[in-house]
Scaffold this active site. Sequence first.
Site, PDB file in Angstrom:
ATOM      1  CB  CYS A  33      -0.874  -0.026   1.243  1.00  0.00           C
ATOM      2  SG  CYS A  33      -1.955   1.382   1.425  1.00  0.00           S
ATOM      3  CB  CYS A  42      -2.717   4.160  -5.898  1.00  0.00           C
ATOM      4  SG  CYS A  42      -4.184   3.484  -5.093  1.00  0.00           S
ATOM      5  CG  HIS A  53      -7.209   0.176  -5.449  1.00  0.00           C
ATOM      6  ND1 HIS A  53      -6.370  -0.092  -4.397  1.00  0.00           N
ATOM      7  CD2 HIS A  53      -8.444  -0.215  -5.053  1.00  0.00           C
ATOM      8  CE1 HIS A  53      -7.079  -0.612  -3.408  1.00  0.00           C
ATOM      9  NE2 HIS A  53      -8.329  -0.689  -3.782  1.00  0.00           N
TER      10      HIS A  53
END
Length: 284
Positions: free
Chosen positions: A69, A202, A204
């Site tokens: 993360c 990131c 995602h």
Amino acid sequence: MIGVFDSGFGGLTVLASLLRTLPRYNYLFLADSARAPYGARSADVVNEFTLEAVEWLFDQGCTLVVLACNTASARALRNIQQLHLPRHRPDRRLLGVVRPSVEALAGLPPGAVALPGETAPSAAEGFVVVLGTESTIASDSYGIELRKLAPGLTLAQQACPLWAPLVEAGELDGPGTEWFLRRALEPFLPPHRVPQRMLLGCTHYPLLLPALRRIVPPEVELLAQGEIVATRLADWMARHPEQEQRLTRGGGRRFATTDDPDWFAARGERLLGQPIRAERVRLK
Ligand code: DGL
């Protein structure tokens, strides 16, 4: 065992690359889905949640934990490395994604150390962009590292507040998603100055790559972090044989989430392309 932590299931984009590059080790992936997204949370809260997650992974037997993360890497990594580990877990190692990503962004080889006043020739000048959550960008972690490693590069950092929630909702394409992508990218599209590289900072964002590729001019290199982190972790292991030898082997894969394990497994299977079974855990 290698622990891999992300706020949500997006970190599986990093795990997928780790499994391809370093398949022989045992892995435990933890997603704090119940409290994701982290991206708009304060530094204190991200720090607290990340420490709980890392401690849980250590308790399960991970000797090395990778913070996949970006928000956790940007906000919590240094604190945990400098204040927590020496006192409570001196034999464990914690790595993040900011440093390896900055090396790649600057065109530097793995583990490169720029001596004062020196930059690698490929990193001498140019314009690069980091895209990330609000918290990652507000931390300036990428700016701090890049100024150390490649001070000749011009860096722009852009928060993309709605991109991770769009991915969590499965909205990877279509006119609505494209509107939000263009809104964040607009300052880096013609007629403005176009960067050489853009880092998807990131977990995602790699899931948005097909849509991003249609918007961003073809000469701009889009860097996703999975391969970067995997290659540079392999290099780190070669330089730290004492840590590499402690890692258990056998190809074991365990998946844990703080929210519904079936929801996580359904998304995870699509992303990893293999059946997975997830367990629900509580971090405190
Ligand atoms: N995992 C986070 C990151 O890489 C993105 C999602 C979130 O905001 O929690 O920054």
